[in-house]
Scaffold this active site. Sequence first.
Site, PDB file in Angstrom:
ATOM      1  N   PRO A   1       0.913  -1.176   0.152  1.00 63.33           N
ATOM      2  CA  PRO A   1      -0.008  -0.063  -0.087  1.00 63.33           C
ATOM      3  C   PRO A   1       0.811   1.257  -0.008  1.00 63.33           C
ATOM      4  O   PRO A   1       1.928   1.512   0.550  1.00 63.33           O
ATOM      5  CB  PRO A   1      -0.891  -0.118   1.067  1.00 63.33           C
ATOM      6  CG  PRO A   1      -0.164  -1.154   2.075  1.00 63.33           C
ATOM      7  CD  PRO A   1       0.343  -2.082   1.112  1.00 63.33           C
ATOM      8  N   ASN A   2       0.343   2.236  -0.899  1.00 63.33           N
ATOM      9  CA  ASN A   2       0.806   3.661  -0.899  1.00 63.33           C
ATOM     10  C   ASN A   2       2.123   3.595  -1.768  1.00 63.33           C
ATOM     11  O   ASN A   2       2.551   4.860  -2.032  1.00 63.33           O
ATOM     12  CB  ASN A   2       1.033   4.175   0.307  1.00 63.33           C
ATOM     13  CG  ASN A   2      -0.274   4.558   1.094  1.00 63.33           C
ATOM     14  OD1 ASN A   2      -1.248   4.792   0.450  1.00 63.33           O
ATOM     15  ND2 ASN A   2      -0.307   3.833   2.210  1.00 63.33           N
TER      16      ASN A   2
ATOM     17  N   ARG B   1       5.350  11.868  -3.733  1.00 62.07           N
ATOM     18  CA  ARG B   1       5.013  12.349  -2.312  1.00 62.07           C
ATOM     19  C   ARG B   1       6.428  12.043  -1.416  1.00 62.07           C
ATOM     20  O   ARG B   1       6.732  10.993  -1.678  1.00 62.07           O
ATOM     21  CB  ARG B   1       3.811  12.100  -1.771  1.00 62.07           C
ATOM     22  CG  ARG B   1       2.425  12.357  -2.562  1.00 62.07           C
ATOM     23  CD  ARG B   1       2.192  13.734  -2.655  1.00 62.07           C
ATOM     24  NE  ARG B   1       1.727  14.284  -1.472  1.00 62.07           N
ATOM     25  CZ  ARG B   1       0.575  14.255  -0.787  1.00 62.07           C
ATOM     26  NH1 ARG B   1      -0.381  13.634  -1.252  1.00 62.07           N
ATOM     27  NH2 ARG B   1       0.315  14.522   0.310  1.00 62.07           N
TER      28      ARG B   1
ATOM     29  N   ASN C   1       8.114  -5.720  -0.530  1.00 62.52           N
ATOM     30  CA  ASN C   1       7.880  -4.481   0.356  1.00 62.52           C
ATOM     31  C   ASN C   1       6.374  -4.352   0.587  1.00 62.52           C
ATOM     32  O   ASN C   1       5.576  -3.662  -0.214  1.00 62.52           O
ATOM     33  CB  ASN C   1       8.398  -3.284  -0.380  1.00 62.52           C
ATOM     34  CG  ASN C   1       8.498  -1.987   0.586  1.00 62.52           C
ATOM     35  OD1 ASN C   1       7.553  -2.088   1.623  1.00 62.52           O
ATOM     36  ND2 ASN C   1       9.043  -0.900   0.487  1.00 62.52           N
TER      37      ASN C   1
ATOM     38  N   TYR D   1      11.416   8.756   0.797  1.00 61.89           N
ATOM     39  CA  TYR D   1      11.199   7.788  -0.430  1.00 61.89           C
ATOM     40  C   TYR D   1      11.960   7.988  -1.431  1.00 61.89           C
ATOM     41  O   TYR D   1      12.003   7.207  -2.392  1.00 61.89           O
ATOM     42  CB  TYR D   1       9.781   7.458  -0.431  1.00 61.89           C
ATOM     43  CG  TYR D   1       8.999   6.808   0.940  1.00 61.89           C
ATOM     44  CD1 TYR D   1       9.415   5.790   1.493  1.00 61.89           C
ATOM     45  CD2 TYR D   1       7.979   7.906   1.340  1.00 61.89           C
ATOM     46  CE1 TYR D   1       8.865   5.457   2.583  1.00 61.89           C
ATOM     47  CE2 TYR D   1       7.463   7.160   2.530  1.00 61.89           C
ATOM     48  CZ  TYR D   1       7.817   6.211   3.256  1.00 61.89           C
ATOM     49  OH  TYR D   1       7.195   5.675   4.375  1.00 61.89           O
TER      50      TYR D   1
ATOM     51  N   ALA E   1       3.038  -0.819   4.931  1.00 64.72           N
ATOM     52  CA  ALA E   1       2.425  -0.872   6.579  1.00 64.72           C
ATOM     53  C   ALA E   1       2.076  -2.229   6.941  1.00 64.72           C
ATOM     54  O   ALA E   1       1.856  -2.461   8.014  1.00 64.72           O
ATOM     55  CB  ALA E   1       1.506   0.489   6.680  1.00 64.72           C
TER      56      ALA E   1
ATOM     57  N   ARG F   1      12.636   5.299  12.732  1.00 62.84           N
ATOM     58  CA  ARG F   1      11.435   5.728  12.442  1.00 62.84           C
ATOM     59  C   ARG F   1      10.477   5.473  13.799  1.00 62.84           C
ATOM     60  O   ARG F   1      11.077   5.112  14.724  1.00 62.84           O
ATOM     61  CB  ARG F   1      10.883   5.346  11.181  1.00 62.84           C
ATOM     62  CG  ARG F   1      11.476   5.998   9.795  1.00 62.84           C
ATOM     63  CD  ARG F   1      11.018   5.523   8.578  1.00 62.84           C
ATOM     64  NE  ARG F   1       9.680   6.356   8.612  1.00 62.84           N
ATOM     65  CZ  ARG F   1       8.691   6.047   7.539  1.00 62.84           C
ATOM     66  NH1 ARG F   1       9.006   5.103   6.805  1.00 62.84           N
ATOM     67  NH2 ARG F   1       7.797   6.997   7.530  1.00 62.84           N
TER      68      ARG F   1
ATOM     69  N   GLU G   1      12.436  -9.673   2.183  1.00 62.70           N
ATOM     70  CA  GLU G   1      11.787  -8.248   2.712  1.00 62.70           C
ATOM     71  C   GLU G   1      12.528  -6.999   2.269  1.00 62.70           C
ATOM     72  O   GLU G   1      13.796  -7.141   2.790  1.00 62.70           O
ATOM     73  CB  GLU G   1      11.456  -8.381   4.147  1.00 62.70           C
ATOM     74  CG  GLU G   1      10.615  -7.272   4.761  1.00 62.70           C
ATOM     75  CD  GLU G   1      10.614  -7.382   6.296  1.00 62.70           C
ATOM     76  OE1 GLU G   1      11.297  -8.452   6.718  1.00 62.70           O
ATOM     77  OE2 GLU G   1       9.706  -6.734   6.643  1.00 62.70           O
TER      78      GLU G   1
ATOM     79  N   HIS H   1      12.698  -2.894   2.809  1.00 61.21           N
ATOM     80  CA  HIS H   1      12.124  -1.551   3.135  1.00 61.21           C
ATOM     81  C   HIS H   1      13.085  -0.383   2.449  1.00 61.21           C
ATOM     82  O   HIS H   1      14.176  -0.376   2.627  1.00 61.21           O
ATOM     83  CB  HIS H   1      11.945  -1.205   4.734  1.00 61.21           C
ATOM     84  CG  HIS H   1      10.727  -2.343   4.921  1.00 61.21           C
ATOM     85  ND1 HIS H   1       9.487  -2.402   4.731  1.00 61.21           N
ATOM     86  CD2 HIS H   1      10.820  -3.561   5.423  1.00 61.21           C
ATOM     87  CE1 HIS H   1       8.796  -3.299   5.303  1.00 61.21           C
ATOM     88  NE2 HIS H   1       9.667  -4.170   5.659  1.00 61.21           N
TER      89      HIS H   1
END
Length: 140
Positions: A9-10, A17, A71, A22, A74, A104, A95, A97
């Site tokens: 997601p996203n 953005r 990835n 990112y 969330a 964070r 995995e 990220h």
Amino acid sequence: MKILIINGPNLNLLGKREPEIYGNRTFEQFLAELQAGFPQIEIDYFQSNHEGALIDRIHEAGFSTDGIILNAGAYTHTSIALADAIAAVPAPVIEVHISNVHQREPFRHHSYLSAKCVGSIVGLGLEGYRLAVEYLESYK
Ligand code: CA2
């Protein structure tokens, strides 16, 4: 050899953005460079904002590809269902990220997925996906 990259997601907003976290490249731009750098590997890509769609794709690719780079966004920090899907398929899953989740918010420090994956790469930006492809290329 066939590898599938799955983004959750996203991550469709990459390059559009929050460039301070990112980066400013879209995933599609990065993917074209990645594919050009590994002409001997078929690198497919799937992105979804929906947990069930990600699980369905892991089920499909998990029996037909040589590796998955995931990835999960969330869902990494919330989804036992995705962890179960990874554990249920024979393909090795790496995995990735983009950001260093450990620098964070505390809720990003735990991954339900890490224990089911071969390994995790965090905080190295999009370079993490390239390192994962290199790793899978030599994975036995
Ligand atoms: O660092 C990563 O790759 C993450 O998986 C990204 C997820 C976040 O929830 C994880 O904790 C760490 C968020 C993806 C959001 O992606 C965006 C990209 C550009 C603009 C806005 C969001």
